[in-house]
Scaffold this active site. Structure first.
Site, mmCIF file in Angstrom:
data_model
loop_
_atom_site.group_PDB
_atom_site.id
_atom_site.type_symbol
_atom_site.label_atom_id
_atom_site.label_comp_id
_atom_site.label_asym_id
_atom_site.label_seq_id
_atom_site.Cartn_x
_atom_site.Cartn_y
_atom_site.Cartn_z
ATOM 1 N N ASP A 1 3.574 1.679 -4.576
ATOM 2 C CA ASP A 1 2.757 2.503 -5.364
ATOM 3 C C ASP A 1 2.478 1.599 -6.586
ATOM 4 O O ASP A 1 3.310 1.155 -7.394
ATOM 5 C CB ASP A 1 3.358 3.802 -5.717
ATOM 6 N N TYR B 1 -13.651 4.982 -13.945
ATOM 7 C CA TYR B 1 -13.822 3.877 -13.071
ATOM 8 C C TYR B 1 -14.564 2.641 -13.946
ATOM 9 O O TYR B 1 -13.922 1.484 -13.651
ATOM 10 C CB TYR B 1 -14.577 4.359 -11.829
ATOM 11 N N THR C 1 -16.776 1.758 3.126
ATOM 12 C CA THR C 1 -15.164 1.948 3.373
ATOM 13 C C THR C 1 -14.912 3.348 3.118
ATOM 14 O O THR C 1 -15.733 4.125 2.618
ATOM 15 C CB THR C 1 -14.260 1.206 2.291
ATOM 16 N N ASP D 1 1.004 -1.294 -0.018
ATOM 17 C CA ASP D 1 -0.211 -0.004 -0.017
ATOM 18 C C ASP D 1 0.890 1.229 -0.032
ATOM 19 O O ASP D 1 2.022 1.264 0.426
ATOM 20 C CB ASP D 1 -0.850 -0.101 1.125
ATOM 21 N N ASN E 1 -6.322 -5.432 -4.996
ATOM 22 C CA ASN E 1 -7.480 -4.954 -4.770
ATOM 23 C C ASN E 1 -7.338 -3.264 -4.849
ATOM 24 O O ASN E 1 -8.256 -2.595 -4.675
ATOM 25 C CB ASN E 1 -7.712 -5.146 -3.200
ATOM 26 N N LYS F 1 -12.722 -1.029 -14.442
ATOM 27 C CA LYS F 1 -13.417 -2.248 -13.716
ATOM 28 C C LYS F 1 -13.923 -3.138 -14.695
ATOM 29 O O LYS F 1 -13.578 -4.223 -14.598
ATOM 30 C CB LYS F 1 -14.472 -1.745 -12.846
HETATM 31 P P1 NAI Z 1 -10.078 2.100 0.435
HETATM 32 O O1 NAI Z 1 -10.094 3.720 0.083
HETATM 33 O O2 NAI Z 1 -10.636 1.649 1.774
HETATM 34 O O3 NAI Z 1 -8.835 1.364 0.166
HETATM 35 C C1 NAI Z 1 -8.086 1.319 -0.937
HETATM 36 C C2 NAI Z 1 -6.749 1.260 -0.541
HETATM 37 O O4 NAI Z 1 -5.914 1.254 -1.886
HETATM 38 C C3 NAI Z 1 -6.266 2.436 0.524
HETATM 39 O O5 NAI Z 1 -5.500 1.350 1.493
HETATM 40 C C4 NAI Z 1 -5.216 2.954 -0.577
HETATM 41 O O6 NAI Z 1 -4.212 3.608 0.081
HETATM 42 C C5 NAI Z 1 -4.721 1.918 -1.376
HETATM 43 N N1 NAI Z 1 -4.218 2.553 -2.590
HETATM 44 C C6 NAI Z 1 -4.971 3.542 -3.482
HETATM 45 N N2 NAI Z 1 -4.037 3.933 -4.423
HETATM 46 C C7 NAI Z 1 -2.983 3.245 -4.264
HETATM 47 C C8 NAI Z 1 -1.751 3.155 -5.074
HETATM 48 N N3 NAI Z 1 -1.585 3.830 -6.142
HETATM 49 N N4 NAI Z 1 -0.825 2.058 -4.728
HETATM 50 C C9 NAI Z 1 -1.028 1.333 -3.546
HETATM 51 N N5 NAI Z 1 -2.072 1.217 -2.887
HETATM 52 C C10 NAI Z 1 -2.865 2.484 -3.396
HETATM 53 O O7 NAI Z 1 -11.074 1.831 -0.621
HETATM 54 P P2 NAI Z 1 -11.972 0.106 -0.784
HETATM 55 O O8 NAI Z 1 -13.428 0.586 -0.708
HETATM 56 O O9 NAI Z 1 -11.605 -0.915 0.212
HETATM 57 O O10 NAI Z 1 -11.572 -0.185 -2.364
HETATM 58 C C11 NAI Z 1 -10.762 -1.430 -2.388
HETATM 59 C C12 NAI Z 1 -11.196 -1.933 -3.819
HETATM 60 O O11 NAI Z 1 -12.753 -2.154 -3.737
HETATM 61 C C13 NAI Z 1 -10.949 -0.768 -4.879
HETATM 62 O O12 NAI Z 1 -10.283 -1.410 -5.989
HETATM 63 C C14 NAI Z 1 -12.402 -0.278 -5.058
HETATM 64 O O13 NAI Z 1 -12.566 0.195 -6.537
HETATM 65 C C15 NAI Z 1 -13.295 -1.644 -4.867
HETATM 66 N N6 NAI Z 1 -14.484 -1.375 -4.710
HETATM 67 C C16 NAI Z 1 -14.924 -0.532 -3.826
HETATM 68 C C17 NAI Z 1 -16.472 -0.570 -3.488
HETATM 69 C C18 NAI Z 1 -16.946 0.311 -2.386
HETATM 70 O O14 NAI Z 1 -18.031 0.691 -2.335
HETATM 71 N N7 NAI Z 1 -16.265 0.857 -1.224
HETATM 72 C C19 NAI Z 1 -17.491 -0.904 -4.431
HETATM 73 C C20 NAI Z 1 -16.799 -1.620 -5.442
HETATM 74 C C21 NAI Z 1 -15.461 -1.821 -5.739
#
Ligand code: NAI
Length: 255
Positions: A66, A162, A197, A40, A93, A166
């Site tokens: 990253d 987005y 989240t 992360d 993820n 996806k």
């Molecule tokens: P979140 O924001 O809580 O977690 C995402 C994580 O990815 C964070 O820890 C962030 O620091 C990390 N991240 C972001 N850019 C990065 C990079 N360039 N390099 C390394 N790490 C990076 O978000 P969440 O909701 O847990 O999202 C996780 C996945 O689930 C994402 O792919 C999101 O698109 C997907 N998702 C989320 C939904 C939601 O409603 N929360 C719905 C459907 C899919």
């Protein structure tokens, strides 16, 4: 919660493991006996997650990485394998939300940033995961679960990069399933509905009710519910499942 040790002796990478769904996955894989590598860009949160997992008797390490930088991904993969001796599972993820916009107002730099993290980052992490999984003895070498979205399956207003990213993740994953099926690596994606989240922190309050109403189950998911579905796809219970995209969406795409 005590697990069944379904992933005992396995080395699992979770990208974006410092928050939200990724953090829930890291906790769940650890509960099942895996060594977990969190990749992360959020160093403090990632290290706190590792401390939490280790304090409960688990094995975890944080790697600052990253997902838009191939060299960093290569380094994280190599350091993970040095730490845990192998790589068995990758959860692709890490992802970011987009700024909602009409197409004619879209800033192409915003578009490229979302594609870079949400698509290219997934592709690059999968590339290095496969490189190390192929070193495992067959016939079962490893498994990849990429986190897509319902927005990769259906349209949503004011969305541009987005859903493009996806949808591409879903079909990229299928294509790898076909290539690596004979080589013992399974590839699946999961498409969550809205999940509580930090990713949703910029969703205006007035939109929350209308978004909840799009889920027949009448609520958003909790991250741990998505993590259980990821565990299923990643592990031995899904031994004949590859190339699938599992909707974990409270019925959003069923209507
Ligand atoms: P979140 O924001 O809580 O977690 C995402 C994580 O990815 C964070 O820890 C962030 O620091 C990390 N991240 C972001 N850019 C990065 C990079 N360039 N390099 C390394 N790490 C990076 O978000 P969440 O909701 O847990 O999202 C996780 C996945 O689930 C994402 O792919 C999101 O698109 C997907 N998702 C989320 C939904 C939601 O409603 N929360 C719905 C459907 C899919």
């Amino acid at each position: 919660m005590t697990g069944l040790n379904l992933f005992q002796g396995k080395s699992v990478v979770v990208t974006g493991g410092a928050s939200g769904i990724g953090l829930a996955c890291a906790r769940a894989f650890s509960r099942e006996g895996a060594s977990v590598a969190l990749w992360d860009i959020q160093e403090e949160a990632g290290k706190a997650a590792v401390r939490e997992i280790c304090s409960q008797g688990g094995t975890a390490e944080f790697f600052l990485c990253d997902m838009t930088e191939e060299a960093q991904i290569g380094e994280a993969a190599s350091r993970t394998c040095r730490a845990f001796g192998r790589m068995d599972v990758l959860v692709g993820n890490a992802g970011i939300a987009e700024r909602k916009t009409m197409l004619e107002d879209m800033d192409m730099n915003d578009f490229r940033r979302v594609i870079n993290v949400n698509l290219t980052g997934v592709v690059m992490s999968n590339k290095y995961a496969v490189k190390y999984m192929m070193q495992n003895p067959g016939p079962v070498r490893g498994s990849v679960v990429n986190v897509a979205s319902i927005l990769g399956m259906v349209g949503a207003p004011m969305s541009t990069a987005y859903p493009a990213a996806k949808a591409a993740v879903i079909n990229f994953t299928r294509a790898q399933a076909v290539t690596y099926g004979p080589l013992g690596i399974r590839f699946n994606s999961i498409s969550p509905g809205y999940v509580n989240t930090p990713l949703l922190k910029n969703l205006p309050e007035e939109l929350i009710h209308s978004r909840v109403a799009l889920h027949p189950m009448g609520r958003f998911a909790e991250p741990a519910e998505i993590a259980e579905a990821v565990l299923f796809l990643a592990g031995p219970s899904a031994s004949f499942i590859t190339g699938s995209n599992l909707a974990a969406d409270g019925g959003y795409t069923a209507q």
